[in-house]
Motif scaffolding. Structure first.
Motif, PDB file in Angstrom:
ATOM      1  N   GLN A 264       0.826  -1.573   0.302  1.00 50.78           N
ATOM      2  CA  GLN A 264      -0.078  -0.166  -0.018  1.00 50.78           C
ATOM      3  C   GLN A 264       0.760   1.316   0.156  1.00 50.78           C
ATOM      4  OE1 GLN A 264      -2.246   1.173   3.734  1.00 50.78           O
ATOM      5  NE2 GLN A 264      -1.340  -0.223   4.819  1.00 50.78           N
ATOM      6  N   ASP A 265       0.409   2.411  -0.332  1.00 53.35           N
ATOM      7  CA  ASP A 265       0.981   3.365  -0.626  1.00 53.35           C
ATOM      8  C   ASP A 265       0.120   4.774  -0.422  1.00 53.35           C
ATOM      9  OD1 ASP A 265       0.398   4.157  -3.038  1.00 53.35           O
ATOM     10  OD2 ASP A 265       2.084   3.797  -4.243  1.00 53.35           O
ATOM     11  N   ASP A 266      -0.278   5.905  -0.460  1.00 52.64           N
ATOM     12  CA  ASP A 266      -1.111   6.651  -0.563  1.00 52.64           C
ATOM     13  C   ASP A 266      -2.366   6.514  -1.780  1.00 52.64           C
ATOM     14  OD1 ASP A 266       0.421   7.939  -2.629  1.00 52.64           O
ATOM     15  OD2 ASP A 266       1.132   9.873  -1.707  1.00 52.64           O
ATOM     16  N   GLU A 267      -2.111   5.433  -2.861  1.00 52.17           N
ATOM     17  CA  GLU A 267      -2.726   6.315  -3.785  1.00 52.17           C
ATOM     18  C   GLU A 267      -3.634   4.818  -4.306  1.00 52.17           C
ATOM     19  OE1 GLU A 267      -0.008   8.982  -7.273  1.00 52.17           O
ATOM     20  OE2 GLU A 267       0.337   6.574  -7.117  1.00 52.17           O
ATOM     21  N   VAL A 268      -3.158   3.107  -3.989  1.00 52.75           N
ATOM     22  CA  VAL A 268      -3.269   2.199  -3.620  1.00 52.75           C
ATOM     23  C   VAL A 268      -3.525   0.880  -2.770  1.00 52.75           C
ATOM     24  CG1 VAL A 268      -1.112   0.948  -5.071  1.00 52.75           C
ATOM     25  CG2 VAL A 268      -3.777  -0.089  -5.568  1.00 52.75           C
ATOM     26  N   VAL A 269      -4.102   0.112  -2.455  1.00 50.65           N
ATOM     27  CA  VAL A 269      -4.071  -0.476  -1.114  1.00 50.65           C
ATOM     28  C   VAL A 269      -3.709  -1.993  -2.431  1.00 50.65           C
ATOM     29  CG1 VAL A 269      -4.791  -2.573   0.067  1.00 50.65           C
ATOM     30  CG2 VAL A 269      -4.988   0.283  -0.062  1.00 50.65           C
ATOM     31  N   ALA A 270      -3.220  -3.043  -2.445  1.00 54.03           N
ATOM     32  CA  ALA A 270      -3.091  -3.991  -3.881  1.00 54.03           C
ATOM     33  C   ALA A 270      -2.298  -5.547  -3.025  1.00 54.03           C
ATOM     34  CB  ALA A 270      -2.102  -3.602  -4.886  1.00 54.03           C
ATOM     35  N   PHE A 271      -3.407  -6.361  -3.481  1.00 50.66           N
ATOM     36  CA  PHE A 271      -3.462  -8.014  -2.781  1.00 50.66           C
ATOM     37  C   PHE A 271      -2.246  -9.225  -3.858  1.00 50.66           C
ATOM     38  CE2 PHE A 271      -5.524  -6.128  -0.052  1.00 50.66           C
ATOM     39  CZ  PHE A 271      -5.177  -6.397   1.042  1.00 50.66           C
ATOM     40  N   ALA A 272      -2.062 -10.021  -3.936  1.00 51.31           N
ATOM     41  CA  ALA A 272      -1.496 -10.593  -5.070  1.00 51.31           C
ATOM     42  C   ALA A 272      -0.658 -11.872  -4.222  1.00 51.31           C
ATOM     43  CB  ALA A 272      -0.723 -10.519  -5.873  1.00 51.31           C
ATOM     44  N   SER A 273      -0.967 -13.528  -4.866  1.00 49.08           N
ATOM     45  CA  SER A 273      -0.257 -14.735  -4.757  1.00 49.08           C
ATOM     46  C   SER A 273       1.472 -13.989  -4.041  1.00 49.08           C
ATOM     47  CB  SER A 273      -0.712 -15.853  -5.164  1.00 49.08           C
ATOM     48  OG  SER A 273      -2.130 -15.396  -5.449  1.00 49.08           O
ATOM     49  N   GLU A 274       1.791 -13.386  -5.234  1.00 49.01           N
ATOM     50  CA  GLU A 274       3.323 -13.952  -5.488  1.00 49.01           C
ATOM     51  C   GLU A 274       3.078 -12.381  -4.617  1.00 49.01           C
ATOM     52  OE1 GLU A 274       5.354 -15.071  -8.849  1.00 49.01           O
ATOM     53  OE2 GLU A 274       3.764 -16.906  -8.683  1.00 49.01           O
ATOM     54  N   ARG A 275       4.941 -12.359  -4.287  1.00 49.39           N
ATOM     55  CA  ARG A 275       5.625 -10.934  -3.735  1.00 49.39           C
ATOM     56  C   ARG A 275       6.616 -10.233  -5.039  1.00 49.39           C
ATOM     57  NH1 ARG A 275      10.095 -11.107   0.579  1.00 49.39           N
ATOM     58  NH2 ARG A 275      10.949 -12.552  -1.619  1.00 49.39           N
ATOM     59  N   ALA A 276       6.870 -10.856  -6.183  1.00 49.06           N
ATOM     60  CA  ALA A 276       7.374 -10.037  -6.778  1.00 49.06           C
ATOM     61  C   ALA A 276       6.769  -9.173  -8.337  1.00 49.06           C
ATOM     62  CB  ALA A 276       8.513 -10.909  -7.545  1.00 49.06           C
ATOM     63  N   PRO A 277       5.469 -10.421  -8.650  1.00 47.85           N
ATOM     64  CA  PRO A 277       4.381  -9.124  -9.164  1.00 47.85           C
ATOM     65  C   PRO A 277       4.073  -7.712  -8.905  1.00 47.85           C
ATOM     66  CG  PRO A 277       3.533 -11.254  -9.394  1.00 47.85           C
ATOM     67  CD  PRO A 277       4.744 -10.746  -8.182  1.00 47.85           C
TER      68      PRO A 277
END
Length: 636
Positions: A264-277
């Motif tokens: 997360q930053d001040d623009e987005v929260v994002a989740f994924a199965s892998e860290r590198a993406p």
């Protein structure tokens, strides 16, 4: 992994923290979030090719207008098809003048995926079939925003029957389709209950309908919903869901079997199965990407607040080691290092198998996903050779016999040689209906580099990620390698012997199809120990009946060393009528060395038989019962 396995789906979730106009002004497109969703999914396309789906929720839509959308595909190249279809709709509306990209409000109003909240899924099917009805995200509809639920996940439950029974006990009439349906309806039940509790409280307050809806949305407690829903879950899961009001959640199993990361930053929260993406898509440093804590749920409310709460009792960590061996992409720095270490740990066994014939041994790999481990093996072999050369030089110097011939013949020329012997040419098209023809075509998926081996002189070592059923080795790879006529072929598996079924996602639940089990049964019969098979059958039946947690299948292997099992595997996978008389060895990683190479992913039940949840023990015993009774199909 030369044997095809399906496992470990991919998930992605994106929540924009700003209005669409912000992204239009800063990045030149109001679809910045939608583009990021595509990139997250594309960077995880290795995690699912049986289906792809996306869902979106628009915030603050007026009554009468849609706010929740979904698109799915189970055709060939599903990810490409889904996004091409959506982008075609967008471009057509731009061409018609319905959408003016420079005005974000026209995008939000007229384009289904002009939204602030997105979710995506890449599916590898292990149960439930391959039809569109089994493709995520699943969707539960209602005229109330706070009762609409879209759900997707990377998971497999061991107790779907019990979950369905709990729904019946609640008064529902579940469709016995997949564990996804069972999870959807269970979460949905408690979501409805949460909604009703708030509604009953608020309707006595004389609020208007609009204010009532706003308050329900504000007070909805997804943490409480997931806490209640998760109490009976037994399995491995990373789940994410969207609620129609704009709330979202991500939760992970208490053993941490399935991976999940967030940024997360001040623009987005994002989740994924892998860290590198996440690192690539958002240009993030490794320390900015966090692991979702096992047994926790992260909830993002419509208003933008984020909570991270424990919802299930913690269990010993058992993160899936196959993620590191094979399934996750190797561009993650830790996975890359671990795969190199897995290859390096094989060095001593490879030297023993090739009689330390440095100058007459060629190292290669199959398939391409084994390349990193191949580099690790070569590196370790060269280190060992350097140590030998140093010792020879010092001894020769002390004894005054350091000659040019010694340097040339003993030291400079006898080094491990690496070559790309095998390559994967094509993706086999399965439109051929006749099975025998399909099998013949499959033998040509791989090809070899001719002229790299000195016939009858060189040893050929091929690194493989793992050996599950041995089918591809038996039917194509060994036949192909034998055409080079090496003196000896060594197949080196970076994974230990796969002895037990998986019930947390990998599609290998039938014991009789595992080559290590086949080898053990063969040895038992050869040595006149057949009564053991009946004994284990009765023990397994009794254990299943009482829901016990003892793995009786382990008795099948107790009488043999790993080396005896490996030797029998080599005999079983060697093709009959092979025009090659050389030696064949199959060597496997030890479990001890696996944990040295991959210290933080201790889930090893398919190797050790030590399952992280009670359901695993029920499944392994049931798998043997099915084998003994000649009952085909999954044991869960």
């Amino acid at each position: 992994m030369s044997d095809k396995l399906t496992h470990e789906c991919g998930i992605a979730l994106i929540r924009l923290k700003k209005p669409l106009s912000y992204y239009q002004n800063k990045y030149g497109t109001p679809l910045w979030g939608f583009t990021k969703l595509f990139l997250l999914m594309e960077k995880q396309h290795n995690r699912g090719q049986d289906g792809a789906g996306v869902a979106a929720v628009k915030l603050d839509m007026p009554p009468g207008e849609q706010y929740m959308f979904r698109d799915r595909c189970v055709e060939a190249n599903p990810l490409d098809r889904v996004f091409k279809r959506i982008w075609s709709d967008y471009n057509q509306k731009v061409a018609e003048g319905t959408i003016h990209p420079e005005f974000a409000d026209t995008v939000k109003k007229n384009f289904d995926f002009g939204a602030e909240l997105y979710m995506g899924h890449l599916r590898y099917g292990t149960s439930g079939g391959y039809s569109l009805s089994s493709c995520h995200p699943f969707y539960r509809r209602s005229p109330w925003q706070t009762r609409n639920l879209a759900l997707c996940g990377n998971f497999n439950m061991t107790n779907t029957a019990e979950l369905n029974q709990s729904l019946i006990t609640m008064g529902q009439h579940p469709i016995f389709a997949t564990d996804t349906q069972a999870i959807l309806e269970r979460i949905g039940f408690f979501l409805d209950e949460e909604h009703e509790d708030i509604y009953r409280y608020l309707r006595t307050r004389g609020l208007s309908g609009e204010e009532m809806s706003r308050r329900i949305s504000e007070d909805l407690d997804l943490t409480r919903v997931i806490t209640k829903a998760a109490q009976q879950w037994d399995g491995a899961y990373s789940l994410c869901g969207l609620i129609g009001n704009g709330d979202a959640f991500v939760t992970r199993d208490p053993s941490g079997i399935r991976p999940c990361f967030w940024y997360q930053d001040d623009e987005v929260v994002a989740f994924a199965s892998e860290r590198a993406p996440l690192m690539t898509v958002f240009d993030a440093a490794i320390e900015q990407v966090q692991e979702v804590t096992p047994g926790h749920v992260i909830v993002i409310k419509r208003r933008g607040t984020i909570t991270d709460t424990q919802v299930t009792t913690p269990l010993p960590r058992a993160a899936c080691s196959f993620e590191r061996i094979y399934f996750s992409r190797g561009n993650d720095q830790d996975i890359y290092s671990e795969r190199k270490a897995l290859g390096g740990q094989l060095a001593d066994q490879v030297l023993d198998a090739t009689n330390h014939e440095w100058g007459n041994t060629i190292i290669s790999f199959i398939p391409n996903t084994s390349e990193i481990a191949y580099f690790g093996l070569l590196h370790s072999l060269r280190e060992r050779r350097r140590d030998e050369v140093k010792k020879i030089l010092l001894e020769a110097q002390n004894e005054n016999r350091l000659t040019e011939n010694l340097l040339d013949e003993v030291i400079l020329r006898n080094w491990p040689r690496g070559e790309k012997i095998v390559s994967k040419d094509i993706k086999l098209r399965t439109f051929i209906g006749q099975e025998s023809t399909r099998n013949q075509l499959a033998s040509h998926v791989y090809d070899i580099t001719y002229g790299t081996i000195r016939p009858g002189i060189d040893n050929l070592v091929c690194v493989d990620d793992s050996i599950v059923r041995g089918t591809t080795l038996r039917k194509s790879i060994l036949r192909m390698l034998a055409r080079l006529q090496p003196k000896r072929i060594v197949i080196a598996s970076t994974a230990p012997q796969i002895r037990y079924p998986d019930c947390y996602g990998i599609d290998m639940s039938e014991l009789g199809k595992l080559i290590a089990f086949e080898a053990a049964i063969s040895l038992i019969k050869e040595r006149g120990q057949t009564p053991l098979l009946q004994e284990v059958y009765q023990l397994c039946r009794d254990e299943v009946a009482r829901n016990g947690t003892v793995n009786h299948v382990a008795k099948i292997y107790d009488g043999f060393t790993p080396e005896e099992i490996s030797a029998r595997i080599a005999e079983l996978v060697r093709p009959r009528k092979l025009d090659w008389k050389g030696e064949l060895s199959v060597i496997f990683q030890t479990i001890e060395n696996l944990h040295k190479a991959v210290p933080n992913h201790t889930g090893d039940w398919y190797f050790s038989g030590n399952y992280p949840t009670p359901g695993g023990y029920r499944i392994v015993n049931q798998a043997y019962v099915n084998y003994y009774e000649k009952s085909e199909g999954r044991s869960y």
